[in-house]
Design an enzyme around this catalytic site. Structure first.
Site, PDB file in Angstrom:
ATOM      1  N   LYS A 135      22.380  -1.349  23.885  1.00  0.00           N
ATOM      2  CA  LYS A 135      21.745  -0.462  24.860  1.00  0.00           C
ATOM      3  C   LYS A 135      20.260  -0.773  24.887  1.00  0.00           C
ATOM      4  O   LYS A 135      19.700  -1.288  23.911  1.00  0.00           O
ATOM      5  CB  LYS A 135      21.951   1.003  24.484  1.00  0.00           C
ATOM      6  CG  LYS A 135      21.842   1.962  25.675  1.00  0.00           C
ATOM      7  CD  LYS A 135      23.092   1.925  26.546  1.00  0.00           C
ATOM      8  CE  LYS A 135      23.004   2.955  27.663  1.00  0.00           C
ATOM      9  NZ  LYS A 135      24.237   2.997  28.468  1.00  0.00           N
ATOM     10  N   ASP A 175      21.813   2.001  34.125  1.00  0.00           N
ATOM     11  CA  ASP A 175      22.043   3.325  33.538  1.00  0.00           C
ATOM     12  C   ASP A 175      21.137   4.278  34.315  1.00  0.00           C
ATOM     13  O   ASP A 175      20.733   3.958  35.445  1.00  0.00           O
ATOM     14  CB  ASP A 175      21.716   3.312  32.034  1.00  0.00           C
ATOM     15  CG  ASP A 175      22.221   4.547  31.292  1.00  0.00           C
ATOM     16  OD1 ASP A 175      23.424   4.603  30.998  1.00  0.00           O
ATOM     17  OD2 ASP A 175      21.412   5.452  31.016  1.00  0.00           O
TER      18      ASP A 175
END
Length: 455
Positions: A135, A175
């Protein structure tokens, strides 16, 4: 007097690793929360697999392979130099290259990056695709910025990030705050620096320019497909169910779309300012126009629908009686009190479209009741699943139809539900999809670590 511990070796091992984790990362609240939820589920696994204890799998898996932090300096439209901090957490690549989104939001910090990357390991394993967990992102806030400012920031961000990513190394995606526009700018800068067309380095690109059809809809559609399986097992369906969805980004919009397609009546959604309630059912065309075309706040919805109401603040959305609740906004948006309100109002199903939107108190309330609960790492895995399908198309220079992608997504979500349900039954927690999804994802990664040896 000597106190005799009644804890099993497995419980002592898990408790010991968790204690070390808290001591090392005391200030990282979100990360500790995510780890605790998974650790609790894994005790029965270590009881049946002492080899995992022998090889200290848990302590190895909880420590990221690496955390990369870097400065991002860029110029705004007034030619003022701005500085943000960028991150990439490369957590585990046993199953495949690191894979996970980039989040641009002022709340981004190392704790949030680590919690998201840690969850991503098991979510990605559940998809059955060859992708590991990672991430990244930045505390940059794209809201209120011009396209030129966002482009310059993305170019500066990728100028630092490109050293650490690649189609077979680490594959970022979008995201919160990072959509097809931002991915396009990042992709253009990567190509410029590398001098090569390595389409598989980023996913979430625009269709026709290396992107996959169905990616934008994937997380929301996948969430509803997962709930469909939950309802099917309970001999129910979406037909005539009243649904509340938090958020109004891609995940929420396409969860609303698919739920309505399946016959549900969605009555509420939100953004970071507040929520709308439409007793006649949300008009999705208006929401799409406001959010996807005009970029306006959700409160503008009531100017088009006189019977709808807008409430400032987001917490109250969970006081609206509903049969199905789909939290699709952000982490920790449902606490224990809100969970109890939902239960008292008759909610039957709660499934997470966002990452960790329910805190531990809320999860425990849902599990202690008759509510069917779909945890995020299983229920919202559709987005990363289609990202992996985009990687496969890039690798083969293929371009699949929207129907083909959606069919594969539907099959993947069914498989995730079935694997999670079976794992829960096998380890003595039938019906508990939190435990089941945690165990199913963990075992895939743990077995891979055993195969590869200690490193």
């Amino acid at each position: 007097m000597t106190t005799i511990s009644t804890k099993t070796n497995a419980q002592q091992y898990v408790d010991g690793v968790f204690l070390k984790l808290k001591e090392k990362n005391a200030h990282q609240i979100e990360f500790i929360q995510a780890a605790e939820e998974i650790f609790i589920s894994l005790v029965p696994v270590f009881e049946q697999h002492p080899e995992y204890i022998q090889h200290n799998i848990l302590e190895r898996i909880i420590e990221p392979d690496r955390i990369i932090s870097f400065r991002v300096a860029w110029q705004d439209d007034q030619n003022q130099v701005q500085v943000n901090r960028g991150y990439r957490v490369q957590y585990n690549n046993v199953i495949g290259p690191y894979k996970g989104g980039l989040r641009f939001h002022p709340t981004v910090n190392e704790s949030i990056m680590k919690f998201l990357a840690f969850e991503q390991i098991f979510k990605n394993a559940l998809t059955g695709q060859a992708i590991g967990g990672g991430k990244g992102g930045s505390d940059f806030n794209p809201k209120g910025k011009s396209d030129a400012e966002i482009m310059r920031f993305c170019q500066a961000f990728m100028t630092e990030l490109y050293r650490y990513v690649g189609p077979d190394v680490d594959v970022p995606a979008g995201d919160i705050g990072v959509g097809a526009r931002e991915i396009g700018y990042l992709w253009g800068q990567y190509k410029r620096i590398r001098g090569a067309y390595e389409a598989g380095v980023l996913t979430g690109k625009k269709p026709g320019y290396g992107g996959s059809l169905g990616r934008k809809e994937a997380t929301g559609y996948g969430l509803v497909y997962f709930v469909e399986e939950m309802l099917r097992e309970a001999k129910q369906s979406f037909i005539n169910q009243k649904v509340v969805v938090s958020g109004s980004g891609n995940v929420a919009i396409y969860a609303i779309e698919k739920a309505q397609h399946f016959g549900a009546k969605v009555v509420a959604c939100s953004d970071s300012s507040g929520y709308i309630y439409d007793p006649e059912g949300i008009d999705l065309k208006i929401v799409k126009e406001l959010k996807e075309v005009q970029g306006k706040r959700i409160k503008e919805y009531v100017t088009h629908r006189p019977n709808a109401t807008y409430t400032e603040g987001c917490d109250g959305i969970w006081s609206i009686p509903c049969d199905i609740a789909l939290p699709c906004a952000t982490q920790n948006e449902i606490n224990g009190e809100q969970a109890r309100t939902l239960i008292a109002n008759g909610v039957k199903v709660v499934a997470e479209g966002a990452n960790m939107p329910s805190n531990l108190d809320a999860i425990n309330e849902f599990l202690a009741s008759d509510v069917l609960f779909g945890p995020g790492k299983a229920a919202n895995a559709g987005g990363v699943a289609v990202s992996a399908l985009e990687m496969a198309q890039n690798s083969g220079r293929n371009y699949w139809s929207e129907q083909e992608v959606d069919s594969k997504l539907h099959d993947i979500m069914k498989s995730i539900f079935n694997e999670s349900s079976e794992a829960a039954k096998k380890y003595g927690y039938a019906g508990n999809l939190v435990v089941g999804s945690n165990i199913a994802g963990f075992i895939k990664v743990a077995n891979g670590m055993l195969v590869e040896g200690v490193y």
